[in-house]
Structures are given as C-alpha cells and as structure tokens.
Enzyme design. Structure first.
Site, mmCIF file in Angstrom:
data_model
loop_
_atom_site.group_PDB
_atom_site.id
_atom_site.type_symbol
_atom_site.label_atom_id
_atom_site.label_comp_id
_atom_site.label_asym_id
_atom_site.label_seq_id
_atom_site.Cartn_x
_atom_site.Cartn_y
_atom_site.Cartn_z
ATOM 1 N N ARG A 159 0.777 -1.262 -0.120
ATOM 2 C CA ARG A 159 -0.065 -0.017 -0.005
ATOM 3 C C ARG A 159 0.857 1.105 0.057
ATOM 4 O O ARG A 159 1.965 1.107 0.444
ATOM 5 C CB ARG A 159 -0.850 0.027 1.322
ATOM 6 N N LYS A 184 -2.469 -2.463 7.644
ATOM 7 C CA LYS A 184 -3.452 -1.995 8.174
ATOM 8 C C LYS A 184 -3.712 -3.082 9.531
ATOM 9 O O LYS A 184 -3.337 -4.107 9.359
ATOM 10 C CB LYS A 184 -4.917 -2.159 7.279
ATOM 11 N N HIS A 256 -2.038 2.964 -5.862
ATOM 12 C CA HIS A 256 -2.913 1.651 -5.620
ATOM 13 C C HIS A 256 -3.222 0.914 -6.960
ATOM 14 O O HIS A 256 -3.414 -0.525 -6.818
ATOM 15 C CB HIS A 256 -4.330 2.153 -5.105
ATOM 16 N N ARG A 259 -0.484 -1.558 -6.775
ATOM 17 C CA ARG A 259 -1.016 -2.736 -6.018
ATOM 18 C C ARG A 259 -1.943 -3.904 -6.534
ATOM 19 O O ARG A 259 -1.598 -5.046 -6.682
ATOM 20 C CB ARG A 259 -1.501 -2.278 -4.674
ATOM 21 N N HIS A 282 -4.346 -8.590 3.305
ATOM 22 C CA HIS A 282 -5.847 -8.633 3.351
ATOM 23 C C HIS A 282 -6.304 -9.582 4.626
ATOM 24 O O HIS A 282 -6.000 -10.837 5.054
ATOM 25 C CB HIS A 282 -6.666 -9.230 2.260
ATOM 26 N N TYR A 291 -10.219 -9.385 -7.500
ATOM 27 C CA TYR A 291 -9.129 -9.663 -8.737
ATOM 28 C C TYR A 291 -9.926 -10.785 -9.657
ATOM 29 O O TYR A 291 -9.604 -11.009 -10.580
ATOM 30 C CB TYR A 291 -7.878 -9.913 -8.088
#
Length: 329
Positions: A159, A184, A256, A259, A282, A291
C-alpha cells in the site's frame, strides 16, 4: 468549553491512540472530517464554530453534510462513507456519557453507509508496467529512487502508506530477500523479493545509505516522502511512459493501481486467491475476490469448460450395445 469540544478533545487527545491504537493517517482523516463538519454547521446555522455543540450534530444536519460532500464538493460515495465513519467513531464514544442526548445520538449513529456500484479494478499490463519502470531518468538521483520505488511497488503490492513508512532496515537482502512492513490493523508481514527486484534494491540501497535520514524512499533532505509526493512522482512518470506505451493514456493510474497490478500478476501466475490475500495483507479473502472478477482469463477458462450450446440436456446414458457403439468410433 462546550460538550462537543470536550468530547472531541477526549477522543482525539487520548482515546484514539491509547485505546483504539488508530494510525496517524486514520486520526488525521477523522480530524479533518470533524473540521469540515463543524465549519459546515457554522455556515448553515450562522453560528461561530466554537459555539457548535453536540445537539447540533443530529441526524438531519449530518445527512445535510453528507449531501454537501457528495453534491457540492464532488466527493465520491466512498469518500462520503469514510467521512460518515469518522463522525460515527466520535459519537459512539460519546454516547455512554451523554445519556441526555442518547435518542439523538442513536438516530445519528443509525445513518447507513450509502451503497454504490464498485468499479472494475484497473491494473497495468506487462508492457505498461515495463514502460512505467523505465520512465524515470536514471542518470539522476530522483530517477533512480523512483525506478526502485515502482519496481518494488509493482512486485510486492505494498500500500502507499506502507511504502511511505518503509525504512532502510525494512529491506532484507541475501539468499531470502524480503521487505517487512506494518500494514492495516497493525499487522506485520514479510514479502519476498524476486531476483530482479533484489538487484534493483541492492544498487539503490548502496547509494541511499550515503544520504541522511532513515526513510527508504526519501526526499532531498532525507525526510519521508508523503502520499501526495508519491502520487505526484507517479503522474510525472506516467506522462513520460505514455510516449512508448499509448495504452497508459486511457488509464487512471495511481499508486493503488500498482498494488492491483501485483495481485493480477500473481493471479495470472496461478497463485491461489488465499495466498494472494496473505501477500497483500488482507484480513479476509473476500477483499481479494475482486481480482477474480477483474481477470477475464479466469472467466474465459470457465466458459471453455462449459458444454457446447448444441448439447442436449439430460443425464448421460451409455449405448445399449457397447460393441456397436465402439465400432462407430
């Protein structure tokens, strides 16, 4: 100091960091949301900002503020929902202490996030990725830095916040080269580097160590680059890369996007979706399912496995005379 000011100071002064352990980016986003909300309410009511109190933050005024963001400021629905999250966070924290306003706060907290169609993911093809990484002028320091930045981003899928926070000690070179980052949810992960990326980072780090500061991708005085600075450098090099790869002109390329490119490259290589989720950091594999929707080759493979259109439906039953059937082959 009125009630709203006290609650804001309680939340941002201690609770957000000590109890929630929110990141600096999240705290800044929530802070900006409340600054805009208070300014909006002051203009709407003709009141000085410091006189806006908690009873002014009701469901009707919050809804009006959200409409203002979307229609007057031109914010996307995703941004609108993010601002709503910042408002909810403070009000939910204040509610146990503001029982006199419990009914009003409950109505405000019940405002739902707005649903909206999610656009298809945009990513770069191999030719577009090569054109972008080749765009920086590697006869200059900033060009060599940007070349290493794009190569690392496209291969690892970090990220933008993770790229900004990297330090020189986060790159581990050698037989099992990798980059370590904290993403995150304060989740730390290590991502392996390919031999190509390792070679680029080895050369870059040899030059980077002679400069001040600890940030891996630093500015002229060794300071950490901001998110805006990274996006600006990307846009500069996309404009250069368009000369050799015209298809880039039709895409809205952000950090992004790089990414997404890393994820699509893994998917095209046959990597399982659960492994890609771990790779990207994730928390749930549902976040990675997007995706699958973006990869047309996966859908084409599904079509290729279906029966032809002229096949008669029903359960297969073998011919009664197997010898006669074999003779027809």
């Amino acid at each position: 100091m009125n009630t709203l000011a006290a609650e804001l100071q309680t939340y941002f002064g201690g609770f957000a960091r000590s109890q929630r352990d929110l990141s600096d980016h999240t705290i800044a986003a929530y802070r900006d949301t409340w600054r805009m909300l208070i300014t909006f309410l002051a203009d709407k009511t003709g009141t000085r900002p410091e006189r806006i109190d908690i009873e002014d933050v009701n469901a009707e005024n919050i809804a009006a503020f959200l409409d203002y963001l979307e229609h007057d400021r031109g914010n996307s629905v995703a941004t609108r929902n993010a601002r709503l999250s910042g408002i909810r966070a403070v009000l939910a924290h204040a509610m146990p202490r503001q029982l006199d306003h419990a009914a009003m706060l409950s109505r405000a907290l019940s405002i739902p996030a707005k649903r909206h169609p999610k656009p298809m993911l945009e990513y770069l093809t191999i030719d577009e990725s090569d054109a972008l990484t080749a765009a920086p002028d590697r006869t200059t320091w900033t060009g060599r830095r940007d070349h290493a930045l794009f190569a690392l981003a496209i291969q690892t899928g970090l990220r933008i916040s993770e790229l900004c926070s990297l330090t020189c000690t986060d790159i581990h070179l050698g037989a099992a080269a990798s980059v370590t980052c904290t993403g995150k949810g304060r989740r730390t992960r290590a991502t392996p580097l390919t031999s190509t990326t390792t070679a680029i980072m080895t050369g870059y780090l040899a030059e980077r160590r002679s400069r001040p500061g600890e940030a891996l991708f630093c500015g002229p005085r060794g300071q950490q680059l901001s998110r805006d600075a990274l996006e600006h450098r990307l846009h500069v090099h996309v404009d250069t890369a368009v000369v050799d790869c015209a298809s880039l002109a039709d895409k809205h390329v952000t950090m992004h996007t790089l990414r997404h490119t890393a994820a699509m490259n893994l998917l095209a290589g046959g990597v399982d979706i659960s492994v890609i989720a771990l790779w990207l950091g994730h928390q749930r594999t549902q976040s990675t399912d997007a995706y699958l929707h973006a990869d047309m080759s996966v859908k084409q493979a599904a079509i290729d496995r279906t029966r032809p259109g002229d096949t008669k439906p029903g359960i297969y039953r073998p011919e009664p005379d197997i010898l006669a059937w074999l003779a027809t082959l």
